[in-house]
Design a protein around this motif. Structure first.
Motif, PDB file in Angstrom:
ATOM      1  N   THR A 178      -2.779   6.176   8.230  1.00 21.02           N
ATOM      2  CA  THR A 178      -4.237   6.334   8.283  1.00 21.02           C
ATOM      3  C   THR A 178      -4.735   7.707   7.827  1.00 21.02           C
ATOM      4  OG1 THR A 178      -4.176   4.805  10.133  1.00 21.02           O
ATOM      5  CG2 THR A 178      -6.251   5.963   9.765  1.00 21.02           C
ATOM      6  N   ALA A 179      -4.046   8.753   8.223  1.00 21.97           N
ATOM      7  CA  ALA A 179      -4.525  10.096   7.877  1.00 21.97           C
ATOM      8  C   ALA A 179      -4.459  10.363   6.379  1.00 21.97           C
ATOM      9  CB  ALA A 179      -3.721  11.156   8.629  1.00 21.97           C
ATOM     10  N   ASN A 180      -3.655   9.543   5.667  1.00 20.36           N
ATOM     11  CA  ASN A 180      -3.470   9.777   4.233  1.00 20.36           C
ATOM     12  C   ASN A 180      -3.946   8.627   3.359  1.00 20.36           C
ATOM     13  OD1 ASN A 180      -0.767  10.904   5.762  1.00 20.36           O
ATOM     14  ND2 ASN A 180      -1.699  12.373   4.340  1.00 20.36           N
ATOM     15  N   VAL A 181      -4.552   7.623   3.962  1.00 20.10           N
ATOM     16  CA  VAL A 181      -4.863   6.437   3.160  1.00 20.10           C
ATOM     17  C   VAL A 181      -5.921   6.772   2.101  1.00 20.10           C
ATOM     18  CG1 VAL A 181      -6.660   5.463   4.683  1.00 20.10           C
ATOM     19  CG2 VAL A 181      -5.232   3.946   3.302  1.00 20.10           C
ATOM     20  N   GLN A 182      -5.656   6.304   0.882  1.00 20.39           N
ATOM     21  CA  GLN A 182      -6.585   6.569  -0.225  1.00 20.39           C
ATOM     22  C   GLN A 182      -7.541   5.387  -0.382  1.00 20.39           C
ATOM     23  OE1 GLN A 182      -3.182   7.051  -2.926  1.00 20.39           O
ATOM     24  NE2 GLN A 182      -4.139   8.959  -3.607  1.00 20.39           N
ATOM     25  N   ASP A 183      -8.789   5.696  -0.657  1.00 19.65           N
ATOM     26  CA  ASP A 183      -9.786   4.634  -0.820  1.00 19.65           C
ATOM     27  C   ASP A 183      -9.392   3.642  -1.915  1.00 19.65           C
ATOM     28  OD1 ASP A 183     -11.311   5.695   1.171  1.00 19.65           O
ATOM     29  OD2 ASP A 183     -12.856   6.550  -0.137  1.00 19.65           O
ATOM     30  N   THR A 184      -8.850   4.160  -3.024  1.00 18.25           N
ATOM     31  CA  THR A 184      -8.511   3.272  -4.144  1.00 18.25           C
ATOM     32  C   THR A 184      -7.410   2.288  -3.747  1.00 18.25           C
ATOM     33  OG1 THR A 184      -7.059   5.023  -4.916  1.00 18.25           O
ATOM     34  CG2 THR A 184      -9.169   4.799  -6.054  1.00 18.25           C
ATOM     35  N   VAL A 185      -6.426   2.794  -3.001  1.00 17.20           N
ATOM     36  CA  VAL A 185      -5.322   1.929  -2.559  1.00 17.20           C
ATOM     37  C   VAL A 185      -5.852   0.901  -1.559  1.00 17.20           C
ATOM     38  CG1 VAL A 185      -3.149   1.913  -1.250  1.00 17.20           C
ATOM     39  CG2 VAL A 185      -3.532   3.642  -3.032  1.00 17.20           C
ATOM     40  N   GLY A 238       3.890  -1.541   8.812  1.00 13.85           N
ATOM     41  CA  GLY A 238       3.462  -1.359   7.426  1.00 13.85           C
ATOM     42  C   GLY A 238       2.404  -0.282   7.370  1.00 13.85           C
ATOM     43  N   GLY A 239       1.918   0.017   6.184  1.00 15.72           N
ATOM     44  CA  GLY A 239       0.816   0.965   6.045  1.00 15.72           C
ATOM     45  C   GLY A 239      -0.469   0.383   6.621  1.00 15.72           C
ATOM     46  N   LEU A 240      -1.497   1.210   6.687  1.00 15.91           N
ATOM     47  CA  LEU A 240      -2.747   0.769   7.314  1.00 15.91           C
ATOM     48  C   LEU A 240      -3.434  -0.350   6.533  1.00 15.91           C
ATOM     49  CD1 LEU A 240      -4.982   1.374   9.548  1.00 15.91           C
ATOM     50  CD2 LEU A 240      -6.180   2.443   7.638  1.00 15.91           C
ATOM     51  N   ALA A 241      -3.585  -0.148   5.228  1.00 10.67           N
ATOM     52  CA  ALA A 241      -4.352  -1.116   4.432  1.00 10.67           C
ATOM     53  C   ALA A 241      -3.652  -2.479   4.399  1.00 10.67           C
ATOM     54  CB  ALA A 241      -4.539  -0.581   3.010  1.00 10.67           C
ATOM     55  N   TYR A 242      -2.341  -2.445   4.250  1.00 16.16           N
ATOM     56  CA  TYR A 242      -1.562  -3.692   4.178  1.00 16.16           C
ATOM     57  C   TYR A 242      -1.647  -4.419   5.522  1.00 16.16           C
ATOM     58  CZ  TYR A 242       2.524  -6.379   2.350  1.00 16.16           C
ATOM     59  OH  TYR A 242       3.390  -7.340   1.879  1.00 16.16           O
ATOM     60  N   VAL A 265       5.670   6.723  -2.195  1.00 17.47           N
ATOM     61  CA  VAL A 265       5.608   6.249  -0.811  1.00 17.47           C
ATOM     62  C   VAL A 265       5.209   7.390   0.134  1.00 17.47           C
ATOM     63  CG1 VAL A 265       7.057   5.377   1.069  1.00 17.47           C
ATOM     64  CG2 VAL A 265       7.270   4.415  -1.221  1.00 17.47           C
ATOM     65  N   ASN A 266       4.359   7.077   1.065  1.00 15.39           N
ATOM     66  CA  ASN A 266       3.912   8.061   2.050  1.00 15.39           C
ATOM     67  C   ASN A 266       5.044   8.263   3.083  1.00 15.39           C
ATOM     68  OD1 ASN A 266       1.979   7.998   4.962  1.00 15.39           O
ATOM     69  ND2 ASN A 266       1.865   9.674   3.521  1.00 15.39           N
ATOM     70  N   PRO A 267       5.630   9.456   3.143  1.00 18.03           N
ATOM     71  CA  PRO A 267       6.819   9.657   3.996  1.00 18.03           C
ATOM     72  C   PRO A 267       6.550   9.397   5.481  1.00 18.03           C
ATOM     73  CG  PRO A 267       6.459  11.558   2.552  1.00 18.03           C
ATOM     74  CD  PRO A 267       5.264  10.672   2.413  1.00 18.03           C
ATOM     75  N   PHE A 268       5.398   9.864   5.974  1.00 13.39           N
ATOM     76  CA  PHE A 268       5.095   9.643   7.399  1.00 13.39           C
ATOM     77  C   PHE A 268       4.915   8.150   7.687  1.00 13.39           C
ATOM     78  CE2 PHE A 268       1.978   9.020  10.803  1.00 13.39           C
ATOM     79  CZ  PHE A 268       2.636   9.630  11.862  1.00 13.39           C
ATOM     80  N   GLY A 269       4.145   7.485   6.835  1.00  8.77           N
ATOM     81  CA  GLY A 269       3.910   6.054   7.033  1.00  8.77           C
ATOM     82  C   GLY A 269       5.210   5.267   6.971  1.00  8.77           C
ATOM     83  N   ASP A 294       0.810  -1.229   0.000  1.00  8.30           N
ATOM     84  CA  ASP A 294       0.000   0.000   0.000  1.00  8.30           C
ATOM     85  C   ASP A 294       0.839   1.273   0.000  1.00  8.30           C
ATOM     86  OD1 ASP A 294       1.082  -0.053   2.500  1.00  8.30           O
ATOM     87  OD2 ASP A 294      -0.805   0.007   3.589  1.00  8.30           O
ATOM     88  N   ASN A 295       2.097   1.145  -0.394  1.00  9.96           N
ATOM     89  CA  ASN A 295       2.995   2.302  -0.418  1.00  9.96           C
ATOM     90  C   ASN A 295       3.083   2.995   0.937  1.00  9.96           C
ATOM     91  OD1 ASN A 295       3.354   1.702  -3.110  1.00  9.96           O
ATOM     92  ND2 ASN A 295       1.797   3.160  -3.799  1.00  9.96           N
ATOM     93  N   MET A 296       2.916   2.203   1.974  1.00 12.10           N
ATOM     94  CA  MET A 296       3.116   2.665   3.356  1.00 12.10           C
ATOM     95  C   MET A 296       2.171   3.803   3.763  1.00 12.10           C
ATOM     96  SD  MET A 296       5.592   0.910   4.735  1.00 12.10           S
ATOM     97  CE  MET A 296       7.013  -0.105   4.340  1.00 12.10           C
TER      98      MET A 296
END
Ligand SMILES: NC(=O)c1ccc[n+]([C@@H]2O[C@H](COP(=O)([O-])OP(=O)(O)OC[C@H]3O[C@@H](n4cnc5c(N)ncnc54)[C@H](O)[C@@H]3O)[C@@H](O)[C@H]2O)c1
Length: 243
Positions: free
Chosen positions: A90-97, A142-146, A190-194, A85-87
């Motif tokens: 939560t605050a930045n997670v995209q619905d499509t991802v 990891g990122g939220l979705a993953y 990649v999401n820098p914070f994640g 999920d490109n890391m």
């Protein structure tokens, strides 16, 4: 040739490259007939050619993970195909991802198992090996979705083991830490914070895994050597998550 999976038929999703390819190789070397299932046609063809040249009984199917079962018989299903999920935190997670990660890693896995189960039951049993992730057993790696998706994989594994164990079906998962494949390189935007949060503890990782490390565990889980093991997710992280 005689081995621990002699004459077994195994489908391995996402086996055109990376961990799945090594699992397929290890299974073929143990005597299995392997189905290389991958959505990347080039990777699929290269792997099947390489395996056939090595004398393995392999053929490929260009499928997504919700593929139809192609053999009349299946003994082993390895649900390895997965995407990250490109890391995204939560605050930045995209619905499509989020949707894509859940579709491929969870719904695709469920559909593959749903199609395989009647065949396994008719055969008198079988084994399912699901690819999770250490973040499927922990929180922040990891990122939220993953992370969500791999927790769902662990839950699905236990549910299936419990419901179908009495019908001689075993369902286990492998939860690797970092494994050296093309997976990380495929990450874009990649999401820098994640990323910063997810790698906080990387310096404590004793070592990265190799594809053969994971394939060895997958062979163990597919063979009768693990006949009494059902419904577990094996952390394959050199003890990283024990800290
Ligand atoms: N590499 C790691 O550090 C690591 C760690 C833990 C868990 N995992 C998990 O291991 C599995 C394999 O990862 P990898 O590192 O070998 O990845 P990879 O990207 O090297 O290979 C994945 C393969 O799966 C295929 N694939 C992707 N989506 C698919 C789909 N929808 N249907 C069919 N095939 C598909 C790709 O074409 C590719 O050949 C994944 O489930 C991943 O989440 C990887």
């Amino acid at each position: 040739m005689s081995g621990k999976l002699q004459n077994k038929v195994a489908i391995i999703t996402g086996s055109g490259a990376g961990i799945g390819k090594e699992i397929a190789r290890k299974y073929a070397q143990a005597g299995a007939k392997v189905v290389i299932a991958d959505c990347n046609e080039d990777a699929l063809k290269t792997t099947v050619t390489e395996f056939n040249e090595a004398g393995y009984d392999a053929f490929g199917v260009k499928v997504n993970v919700d593929a139809v079962v192609h053999f009349g018989r299946i003994d082993i299903l390895v649900n390895n195909a997965g995407v990250g999920d490109n890391m995204q935190a939560t605050a930045n997670v995209q619905d499509t991802v989020c949707q894509r990660v859940m579709d491929i890693n969870v719904t695709g896995m469920m559909r593959a198992i749903r199609q395989a189960l009647p065949v396994l039951i008719e055969n008198g049993g079988g084994t399912i090996v699901n690819m999770a992730l250490i973040a499927g057993l922990t929180g922040g790696r990891g990122g939220l979705a993953y992370t969500n998706a791999k927790h769902a994989v662990v839950g699905m594994t236990k549910n299936i083991a419990s419901h179908y164990g009495p019908q001689n079906i075993r369902c286990n998962a492998i939860a690797p830490g970092h494994v050296e494949t093309g997976f990380a390189a495929a990450m874009t935007n990649v999401n820098p914070f994640g990323m910063e949060q997810s790698v906080r503890g990387v310096s404590l990782m004793p070592k990265a895994g190799q594809v053969s490390d994971i394939a060895n565990i997958a062979l163990f889980l597919a063979s009768e050597d693990s006949g009494l093991i059902n419904g577990v997710a094996i952390a394959a992280d050199a003890g990283w998550s024990t800290y």
